[in-house]
Design a protein around this motif. Structure first.
Motif, PDB file in Angstrom:
ATOM      1  N   ARG A   1      -7.787  -1.554  -4.422  1.00  0.00           N
ATOM      2  CA  ARG A   1      -7.664  -2.990  -4.644  1.00  0.00           C
ATOM      3  C   ARG A   1      -7.322  -3.285  -6.097  1.00  0.00           C
ATOM      4  O   ARG A   1      -7.911  -2.735  -7.022  1.00  0.00           O
TER       5      ARG A   1
ATOM      6  N   LEU B   1      -4.560  -5.000   7.753  1.00  0.00           N
ATOM      7  CA  LEU B   1      -3.383  -4.172   7.507  1.00  0.00           C
ATOM      8  C   LEU B   1      -2.268  -4.563   8.462  1.00  0.00           C
ATOM      9  O   LEU B   1      -2.521  -4.920   9.609  1.00  0.00           O
TER      10      LEU B   1
ATOM     11  N   ILE C   1      -8.829   0.743   8.788  1.00  0.00           N
ATOM     12  CA  ILE C   1      -9.861  -0.051   8.123  1.00  0.00           C
ATOM     13  C   ILE C   1     -11.189   0.677   8.281  1.00  0.00           C
ATOM     14  O   ILE C   1     -11.689   0.838   9.396  1.00  0.00           O
TER      15      ILE C   1
ATOM     16  N   LYS D   1     -12.954  -2.410   0.268  1.00  0.00           N
ATOM     17  CA  LYS D   1     -12.221  -1.800   1.376  1.00  0.00           C
ATOM     18  C   LYS D   1     -11.232  -2.781   1.981  1.00  0.00           C
ATOM     19  O   LYS D   1     -11.277  -3.976   1.743  1.00  0.00           O
ATOM     20  N   TYR D   2     -10.324  -2.226   2.799  1.00  0.00           N
ATOM     21  CA  TYR D   2      -9.329  -3.067   3.463  1.00  0.00           C
ATOM     22  C   TYR D   2     -10.002  -4.061   4.402  1.00  0.00           C
ATOM     23  O   TYR D   2     -11.017  -3.766   5.017  1.00  0.00           O
TER      24      TYR D   2
ATOM     25  N   LEU E   1       0.813  -1.208   0.000  1.00  0.00           N
ATOM     26  CA  LEU E   1       0.000   0.000   0.000  1.00  0.00           C
ATOM     27  C   LEU E   1       0.847   1.259   0.000  1.00  0.00           C
ATOM     28  O   LEU E   1       0.525   2.241  -0.660  1.00  0.00           O
TER      29      LEU E   1
ATOM     30  N   GLY F   1      -1.472  -4.786   2.911  1.00  0.00           N
ATOM     31  CA  GLY F   1      -2.834  -5.062   3.322  1.00  0.00           C
ATOM     32  C   GLY F   1      -3.536  -6.006   2.379  1.00  0.00           C
ATOM     33  O   GLY F   1      -3.107  -6.239   1.250  1.00  0.00           O
ATOM     34  N   THR F   2      -4.628  -6.571   2.883  1.00  0.00           N
ATOM     35  CA  THR F   2      -5.510  -7.383   2.069  1.00  0.00           C
ATOM     36  C   THR F   2      -6.876  -6.712   2.024  1.00  0.00           C
ATOM     37  O   THR F   2      -7.207  -5.890   2.882  1.00  0.00           O
ATOM     38  N   PHE F   3      -7.659  -7.071   1.019  1.00  0.00           N
ATOM     39  CA  PHE F   3      -8.943  -6.425   0.794  1.00  0.00           C
ATOM     40  C   PHE F   3     -10.088  -7.425   0.958  1.00  0.00           C
ATOM     41  O   PHE F   3      -9.891  -8.637   0.958  1.00  0.00           O
TER      42      PHE F   3
ATOM     43  N   LEU G   1      -4.872   4.633   6.109  1.00  0.00           N
ATOM     44  CA  LEU G   1      -4.477   3.257   6.356  1.00  0.00           C
ATOM     45  C   LEU G   1      -5.123   2.699   7.620  1.00  0.00           C
ATOM     46  O   LEU G   1      -4.539   1.899   8.333  1.00  0.00           O
TER      47      LEU G   1
END
Length: 766
Positions: free
Chosen positions: A309, A741, A701, A737-738, A289, A750-752, A699
């Motif tokens: 994303r 993180l 969520i 969205k995240y 990110l 991070g992952t989404f 950063l």
């Protein structure tokens, strides 16, 4: 959907007001409808049976906050294991960790847990068929055949023991029916989702009956790997060949559940169960990110960095993870009389897991100018665990008193080999031999762990007349934990060898319940609990403790068409166990990060205004204050709204129905250090003077709604059998969205959220 979109632009207070207002409006509309239908012979809300106090009881009579679901509800919500349970439960969030796809992150009432270390325990206890799972950090596997779920919120230190400061989550798998039958069902969906399940029940014979279920489940991941997916790293044993994953978030699972019941002797019931899961899966796409060191140049000259994303990521060091999980359990109940019974639960469980990952979020090129692929930080992990447990319970019942006394023993052996590899330079070609897997000094581990625990407990509920009940319990626990560090070379500031810590503790609780009307009561509860202390990297650490206060209301009214369960709580935690990473120095350490105070509210409502229509509205709020200033992983607000409607039967007996629901998760934080800062064990982040706080805000969520729907047609006649077909969708608005993180040095990855998914379920029962 238009009605919920503006929530994204409200403040935290505005979101709370809107959710509370929604609950109030729904409740008033439902109550009015229920008043119209009262006396018309309409059906009421069904009883829910739970075992929170070690005996079968109506959920509404148990003075503690519980959410429970039966097999039909679990199937309807596609809850297939611990990873899926945070959909409807107030103040419970379950996330997929980025570092390991088999390790969920659990968050309940401010308690967050997801550690992979065998020396550390978790504050949320997990159970399968009454058997305690020693490692919640490896609980991301599916169970083939589920019958019931119970989520007990708040400390359960007396009846469920250590490591339940946030609560306990208990699955019960299906038992044999004693009648011949076959159930087959399947799922087809996007991202190549394919799932099939078949269950066979045998008729009873000489007191024996059996049930066997097999499930295969697979799907591709939503994020493609744009790196060279032929690239293979040839690690030595025990890791072996690690070939780059084709997609991120993929899954391929085979699971079995076998159950045998014996009832051939009067008063005696024996249940043997065996479960096995073979899981191959890849972590969700770990997107870079922000950050990265100047020498980290991407292969091809462009770094993949951004806050939106992406549908593809170039990462060649992440391979599919493989975990095998298994368990045997034997539960025996002998009823001496209607007043006294003896229960035994014995089990042996275990797992092995083999993973490989990198933490760059990109395919990099060697900063020394060779032009070869390069990884600044990679890791492999091989872990093996086996546990034995025995629990003996003596239960008594009379008109005035219910009581239980018990003994519990737990033993666990585990081996961990998890080096962290710094600056891995790939050789030319698609197969890269790794002769030395890297450095253990930079946070890796090579350890053998033995944990033992013994407990004795008692609990009683005394009815003082028709309206008042007093309950109290006490538990003594003793833990002996041993760490054997097998690394030959010394780690800076941390000695090597074998270390043992022995600690004990007494926990207790007290509850007062007053029944003020039929099907309605209020209660007050005080409880203590602890998360085990022990040894971590040669240093002894104290238990994390909690004292909890809870006030509750459980009520059903309007001819049992309305159910309202409310809980207010405060938990005071001390000696918070927090991991940190110190380089140079000992690497991974465990520190005491101070105290915490968690306060909140939980509301669960169910309404049946007319026949066939069920409205659900749940809300949770948690306010966590930590003395160290560390931010909590727990969302302040969470909610769930659902409309279930069973339409009138069709002429041939077929039953149409539909459900629309929405899960709300409020804004919450990961423990990250913004770009430009450094880490410290006390506060987590230092050197914050040059931090871009706007970036830090980005950063976090954000709050989100996850909308879903299901349209079903049941009891379709197929000869002598009955069939069912359902159309379903999740994340219908395709929220982007995240979900998770984390920081690595000056980088944030991070992952989404899982994108929109949809499919068809179909099944037949003979």
């Amino acid at each position: 959907m238009r009605g919920v979109a503006p929530i994204r632009f409200l403040t935290g207070a505005g979101q709370a007001a809107l959710v509370a207002g929604t609950l109030f409006c729904v409740s008033q509309a439902s109550v009015a409808a229920a008043q119209t239908a009262e006396g018309s012979g309409a059906s009421h809300i069904e009883d829910i049976i739970v075992t929170a106090r070690k005996r079968a009881e109506n959920l509404q009579t148990v003075p503690t906050a519980i959410t429970a679901m039966n097999a039909e509800k679990l199937a309807d919500l596609q809850i297939e294991g611990f990873q899926d349970i945070g959909k409807t439960v107030p103040n419970l969030l379950v996330q997929k960790q980025a570092g390991s796809p088999t390790a969920p992150q659990f968050n309940m009432r401010g308690v967050s847990t997801g550690s992979l270390d065998f020396q550390r325990d978790s504050g949320i206890a997990l159970y399968i068929d009454g058997v305690y799972l020693g490692r919640p950090g490896n609980s991301g596997f599916d169970l083939a055949d589920l019958e019931r779920l119970e989520v007990l919120r708040g400390p359960q230190g007396t009846l469920f023991g250590r490591n339940s400061t946030g609560g306990a989550i208990s699955f019960t798998t299906a038992a044999p029916t004693g009648e011949f039958g076959v159930i087959a069902d399947g799922t087809v969906g996007n991202f190549e989702r394919r799932r099939g399940r078949i269950t066979l029940n045998t008729p009873e014979w000489n007191g024996f009956s059996a049930r066997v279920t097999y499930v295969h489940d697979e799907n591709e991941g939503p994020v493609k790997n744009s790196a060279d997916v032929r690239r293979t790293f040839l690690y030595p044993k025990p890791w072996g060949r690690k070939t780059a994953a084709k997609t991120f978030g993929a899954n391929n699972t085979d699971s079995i559940l076998a159950a045998v019941r014996f009832t051939g002797i009067a008063g005696l019931t024996l249940d043997y169960k065996f479960d096995y899961t073979d899981l191959a899966t890849t972590i969700d796409g770990m997107q870079l990110l922000v950050g990265g060191r100047p020498e980290q140049v991407a292969l091809g000259g462009t770094n993949v960095v951004g806050l939106k994303r992406r549908g593809s990521l170039p990462i060649d060091g992440i391979a599919p993870s493989h975990q095998k999980t298994w368990g045997h359990s034997l539960t025996g109940v002998y009823e001496f009389s209607d007043a006294i019974s003896l229960k035994y639960i014995g089990a042996v469980r275990g797992f092995t897991v083999n993973t490989a990952s990198e933490l760059d979020g990109n395919v990099l090129v060697d900063p020394n100018g060779t032009g070869r692929p390069f990884q600044s930080l990679a890791a492999v992990r091989y872990a093996k665990q086996k546990q034995w447990s025995h629990e003996l319970q003596l239960l008594g019942h009379s008109d005035a008193v219910d009581w239980v006394a018990g003994l519990f023993y737990f033993r666990e052996k585990a081996d961990l080999d998890s080096p962290v590899i710094s600056r891995l330079l790939s050789t030319p070609g698609q197969e890269i031999p790794i002769v030395n897997p890297g450095s253990y000094a930079a946070g890796g581990a090579l350890q053998h762990i033995v944990n033992r625990s013994f407990a004795a407990y008692g609990h009683a509920n005394v009815r003082l007349g028709e309206r008042v009940e007093f309950g109290a319990g006490i538990r003594y626990s003793k833990d002996k934990r041993t760490e054997h560090d097998l690394i030959d070379s010394p780690r800076p500031d941390a000695p090597r060898g074998r270390y043992t810590a022995t600690q004990d503790r007494v926990d207790y609780d007290a509850t007062l319940k007053y029944t003020f009307a039929e099907n309605s009561n209020v209660y007050a509860k005080f409880a203590t609990g602890f998360v085990s202390g022990g040894i971590f990297n040669s240093a002894e650490f104290k238990p994390e403790t909690v004292k909890s206060y809870e006030l509750g209301l459980k009520s059903e009214f309007l001819d049992r068409r309305v159910r309202v369960n409310l809980a207010l709580f405060q938990a005071d935690r001390k000696n918070l166990q927090k991991s940190s990473f110190l380089v140079p120095g000992p690497g991974s350490v465990l520190i005491n990060s101070g105290d915490a105070r968690d306060r909140g509210i939980e509301l669960e409502t169910t309404f049946v205004p007319v026949d066939g229509l069920t409205l659900t509205a749940n809300y949770g709020f948690t306010d966590s204050k930590m003395s160290s200033g560390v931010r909590t992983y727990q969302p302040r607000h969470s909610g769930y709204l659902a409309v279930d409607y069973a339409l009138p039967e069709l002429g041939n007996g077929m039953k149409p129905s539909f459900r629309v629901d929405g899960q709300y998760i409020g804004k919450h934080y990961r423990l990250i250090c913004p770009y430009g800062s450094t880490t410290s064990p006390e506060l987590g982040c230092t050197n914050l003077g040059n931090v871009n706080w706007q970036l830090d805000k980005a950063l976090t969520i954000p709050s989100t709604w996850q909308l879903g729907a299901r349209l079903a047609l049941a009891d379709i006649p197929v000869g002598q059998a009955k069939a069912k077909v359902s159309l379903w969708g999740k994340n219908l608005t395709n929220s982007r969205k995240y979900e998770y993180l984390f920081s690595v040095g000056s980088s944030v990855l991070g992952t989404f959220q899982m994108p929109r998914t949809y499919g068809v379920d179909f099944g037949i029962e003979f």
